[in-house]
Motif scaffolding. Structure first.
Motif, PDB file in Angstrom:
ATOM      1  N   SER A 251       0.844  -1.196   0.000  1.00  0.00           N
ATOM      2  CA  SER A 251       0.000   0.000   0.000  1.00  0.00           C
ATOM      3  C   SER A 251       0.877   1.243   0.000  1.00  0.00           C
ATOM      4  O   SER A 251       2.019   1.213   0.453  1.00  0.00           O
ATOM      5  N   ASN A 252       0.338   2.337  -0.525  1.00  0.00           N
ATOM      6  CA  ASN A 252       1.038   3.620  -0.535  1.00  0.00           C
ATOM      7  C   ASN A 252       2.371   3.540  -1.274  1.00  0.00           C
ATOM      8  O   ASN A 252       3.437   3.494  -0.669  1.00  0.00           O
ATOM      9  N   PHE A 253       2.291   3.450  -2.586  1.00  0.00           N
ATOM     10  CA  PHE A 253       3.448   3.554  -3.474  1.00  0.00           C
ATOM     11  C   PHE A 253       4.309   2.295  -3.535  1.00  0.00           C
ATOM     12  O   PHE A 253       5.489   2.364  -3.849  1.00  0.00           O
ATOM     13  N   GLY A 254       3.742   1.142  -3.304  1.00  0.00           N
ATOM     14  CA  GLY A 254       4.447  -0.117  -3.520  1.00  0.00           C
ATOM     15  C   GLY A 254       5.657  -0.286  -2.621  1.00  0.00           C
ATOM     16  O   GLY A 254       5.682   0.135  -1.466  1.00  0.00           O
ATOM     17  N   GLY A 255       6.681  -0.922  -3.164  1.00  0.00           N
ATOM     18  CA  GLY A 255       7.902  -1.156  -2.399  1.00  0.00           C
ATOM     19  C   GLY A 255       7.966  -2.497  -1.724  1.00  0.00           C
ATOM     20  O   GLY A 255       8.976  -2.843  -1.120  1.00  0.00           O
ATOM     21  N   GLY A 256       6.892  -3.312  -1.820  1.00  0.00           N
ATOM     22  CA  GLY A 256       6.860  -4.607  -1.160  1.00  0.00           C
ATOM     23  C   GLY A 256       7.419  -5.705  -2.032  1.00  0.00           C
ATOM     24  O   GLY A 256       7.884  -5.463  -3.142  1.00  0.00           O
TER      25      GLY A 256
END
Length: 310
Positions: A251-256
């Motif tokens: 959530s909130n701009f990916g990155g996972g």
């Protein structure tokens, strides 16, 4: 007469220079000032906290993970993109057989240029959506479906490309590579076309192989263009925001997952827009700016060499 000319030139420059200062330089100055405060973005009220934001940055495990991911992209992306683009540019310009017209590219070289450049025409968001579908973690995804059809992958346990901490960053890097090779192929091709074909013909007549011709003739004469490409690709490796925020999970701009594809730009935007830690985000922006400037200067200094004229 000379003074009148200077006033005339200054009159034309003062307007664009003023716009540049207002819309480019002043936001940088504001960001630098906000980085020393606890500004939360929604209010003009803020307190001066000195270097606390910068101290917190380098004890923040997520920011350090993002910094490491940017470093991995920085090491791999420019090198791979430039090597592939140079190889393909060499093939489409001088990789074919020599004939009555001299050294030529491989057959259909114009078509190959269009095909390779096509991904660069698409917007980054379209690319992210396209590749997110290709990397789907079930057999409906193009890669998993192909692997299952070929009998390489188990249909009951397809590969979770974008949900695997060990794969997601390299999946993103491959998309950036695929997106960038075509542009730099065209850039290097334009530079190669300015090299007289007589030089290649003389090298081949002297018994040089195509590999020797590339390293002894093509690369030295293209070095200034390669140097410029390296700087732009290094800046791209320090960003990657749009692609990662749309393509990767989280959530909130990916990155996972678990910050495995986090980069400094996505973490900055998450703190600025989602967490309300705008002063902290401004400190990240200053760090990104400083690192990018240092990287550009170091790259230009290391790769500097004597200019070859022909």
């Amino acid at each position: 007469m000379h003074k009148g000319k200077n006033r005339f030139v200054a009159g034309f420059l003062i307007g664009p220079l003023g716009l540049y200062v207002v819309f480019m330089i002043w936001p940088y100055v504001q960001t630098f000032g906000y980085s020393f405060t606890n500004w939360r973005g929604q209010s003009s009220r803020m307190e001066f906290v000195g270097l606390q934001n910068y101290a917190d940055l380098f004890s923040d495990s997520v920011f350090l993970r993002a910094l490491w991911n940017n470093f991995l992209l920085l090491v791999s992306l420019p090198l791979a993109t430039i090597l592939l683009a140079l190889f393909f540019a060499f093939m489409v310009n001088v990789g074919g057989r020599g004939g009555a017209a001299g050294i030529q590219g491989v057959r259909g070289s114009g078509f190959y240029k269009v095909v390779f450049f096509l991904p660069h025409v698409l917007s980054v968001v379209i690319l992210a959506i396209l590749w997110r579908a290709i990397y789907r973690g079930d057999i409906a995804g193009l890669i998993n479906g192909t692997l299952v059809k070929a009998g390489i992958s188990d249909p009951e346990h397809p590969i979770e490309w974008l949900n695997s901490p060990n794969l997601v960053l390299w999946c993103v890097a491959f998309v950036l590579l695929w997106w960038g090779v075509g542009f730099y192929l065209v850039l290097f091709s334009a530079a190669m076309q300015s090299i007289p074909k007589d030089i290649y013909e003389a090298a081949l007549l002297d018994g040089a192989s195509r590999v020797q011709t590339f390293f002894r003739v093509t690369l030295p004469l293209l070095w200034d263009t390669v140097q410029t490409a390296w700087v732009y690709l290094a800046i791209l490796a320090m960003d990657g925001f749009a692609l990662i925020s749309v393509m990767t999970p989280g959530s909130n701009f990916g990155g996972g997952p678990d910050h495995s594809s986090e980069v400094m730009a996505t973490y900055l935007m998450r703190n600025f827009l989602a967490f309300g830690k705008s002063g902290y985000a401004c400190a990240m922006g200053v760090v990104i700016l400083v690192l990018t400037l240092i990287l550009s200067v170091v790259t230009l200094r290391i790769s500097r060499r004597e200019h070859i004229e022909y």
